[in-house]
Write a protein that holds these residues in place. Sequence first.
Motif, PDB file in Angstrom:
ATOM      1  N   GLY A 128      -1.681  21.073  12.288  1.00  0.00           N
ATOM      2  CA  GLY A 128      -2.179  20.456  11.070  1.00  0.00           C
ATOM      3  C   GLY A 128      -3.104  21.403  10.337  1.00  0.00           C
ATOM      4  O   GLY A 128      -3.381  22.510  10.798  1.00  0.00           O
ATOM      5  N   ALA A 129      -3.585  20.939   9.221  1.00  0.00           N
ATOM      6  CA  ALA A 129      -4.394  21.784   8.330  1.00  0.00           C
ATOM      7  C   ALA A 129      -5.646  22.328   9.006  1.00  0.00           C
ATOM      8  O   ALA A 129      -6.055  23.446   8.736  1.00  0.00           O
ATOM      9  CB  ALA A 129      -4.769  20.994   7.081  1.00  0.00           C
TER      10      ALA A 129
ATOM     11  N   ARG B 129      -9.039   9.145   6.606  1.00  0.00           N
ATOM     12  CA  ARG B 129      -9.188   9.967   5.403  1.00  0.00           C
ATOM     13  C   ARG B 129     -10.504   9.681   4.693  1.00  0.00           C
ATOM     14  O   ARG B 129     -10.919  10.422   3.799  1.00  0.00           O
ATOM     15  CB  ARG B 129      -7.997   9.721   4.479  1.00  0.00           C
ATOM     16  CG  ARG B 129      -7.852  10.780   3.412  1.00  0.00           C
ATOM     17  CD  ARG B 129      -6.646  10.554   2.533  1.00  0.00           C
ATOM     18  NE  ARG B 129      -6.873   9.443   1.641  1.00  0.00           N
ATOM     19  CZ  ARG B 129      -6.057   8.422   1.456  1.00  0.00           C
ATOM     20  NH1 ARG B 129      -4.923   8.359   2.120  1.00  0.00           N
ATOM     21  NH2 ARG B 129      -6.337   7.468   0.617  1.00  0.00           N
TER      22      ARG B 129
ATOM     23  N   ASP C 160      -8.353  15.041   6.163  1.00  0.00           N
ATOM     24  CA  ASP C 160      -8.158  15.013   4.715  1.00  0.00           C
ATOM     25  C   ASP C 160      -6.715  15.314   4.340  1.00  0.00           C
ATOM     26  O   ASP C 160      -6.347  16.469   4.119  1.00  0.00           O
ATOM     27  CB  ASP C 160      -9.115  16.010   4.060  1.00  0.00           C
ATOM     28  CG  ASP C 160      -9.159  15.864   2.554  1.00  0.00           C
ATOM     29  OD1 ASP C 160      -8.729  14.814   2.041  1.00  0.00           O
ATOM     30  OD2 ASP C 160      -9.644  16.797   1.883  1.00  0.00           O
ATOM     31  N   ASP C 161      -5.891  14.258   4.297  1.00  0.00           N
ATOM     32  CA  ASP C 161      -4.507  14.396   3.866  1.00  0.00           C
ATOM     33  C   ASP C 161      -3.997  13.016   3.475  1.00  0.00           C
ATOM     34  O   ASP C 161      -4.385  12.014   4.085  1.00  0.00           O
ATOM     35  CB  ASP C 161      -3.637  14.969   5.002  1.00  0.00           C
ATOM     36  CG  ASP C 161      -2.252  15.347   4.496  1.00  0.00           C
ATOM     37  OD1 ASP C 161      -2.119  16.454   3.932  1.00  0.00           O
ATOM     38  OD2 ASP C 161      -1.327  14.535   4.642  1.00  0.00           O
TER      39      ASP C 161
ATOM     40  N   THR D 220      -1.301  11.637   4.084  1.00  0.00           N
ATOM     41  CA  THR D 220      -0.513  10.991   5.136  1.00  0.00           C
ATOM     42  C   THR D 220      -1.390  10.208   6.112  1.00  0.00           C
ATOM     43  O   THR D 220      -0.882   9.539   7.002  1.00  0.00           O
ATOM     44  CB  THR D 220       0.313  12.027   5.917  1.00  0.00           C
ATOM     45  OG1 THR D 220      -0.580  12.970   6.527  1.00  0.00           O
ATOM     46  CG2 THR D 220       1.298  12.750   5.009  1.00  0.00           C
TER      47      THR D 220
ATOM     48  N   GLY E 242      -0.608  11.014  10.754  1.00  0.00           N
ATOM     49  CA  GLY E 242      -0.126  11.724   9.577  1.00  0.00           C
ATOM     50  C   GLY E 242       0.456  13.056   9.995  1.00  0.00           C
ATOM     51  O   GLY E 242       1.231  13.144  10.949  1.00  0.00           O
ATOM     52  N   LYS E 243       0.058  14.117   9.315  1.00  0.00           N
ATOM     53  CA  LYS E 243       0.545  15.464   9.627  1.00  0.00           C
ATOM     54  C   LYS E 243      -0.218  16.120  10.776  1.00  0.00           C
ATOM     55  O   LYS E 243       0.125  17.212  11.197  1.00  0.00           O
ATOM     56  CB  LYS E 243       0.400  16.371   8.397  1.00  0.00           C
ATOM     57  CG  LYS E 243       1.294  16.004   7.251  1.00  0.00           C
ATOM     58  CD  LYS E 243       1.047  16.971   6.109  1.00  0.00           C
ATOM     59  CE  LYS E 243       1.919  16.670   4.914  1.00  0.00           C
ATOM     60  NZ  LYS E 243       1.664  17.590   3.806  1.00  0.00           N
TER      61      LYS E 243
END
Length: 152
Positions: A63-64, A81, A90-91, A93, A140-141
């Motif tokens: 992930g990010a 989020r 923070d995304d 998804t 999410g991601k």
Amino acid sequence: MEKAPENSELTSTLHLGLRTVVDASPESALSSLLATLSPSDKEAVETVLNGAPEKAMVVVHRGASKGARYLLDLDRTSIGRSPESEIFLDDVTVSRSHAVIERIGLGFILTDPGSLNGTYINNQLLKTATLQSGDEIQIGKFHLIFISARKK
């Protein structure tokens, strides 16, 4: 050609796509994670693995914010989020209040209170799950590895 109605709504479905878990078992996932960490990150993870059972940690594996570590030292840790979440992902998804990890006795339980995209533990969509060290949590991601003290 037919003219499209002026008030038509466009909708789309977000498909996150499942992938295989880091490996077949939580122990393998944990070993795989440890092999990729820097010496200081590995030391932090080893401290939790060899520490008291009431402490745990999650590490972003994909992930990010890959490599981010979050110590679970509260009785209740929110994930979402929302900037007010203890674990801020923070995304788009990720729902604002996506999941919660609670310490129950010497164990940890993850609960999804109704997020839009769901929460996966080792590739299974679950509303609630008792976490074991090495479990992969997908929100999410983001793919996080849950780390807790080794059973003695």
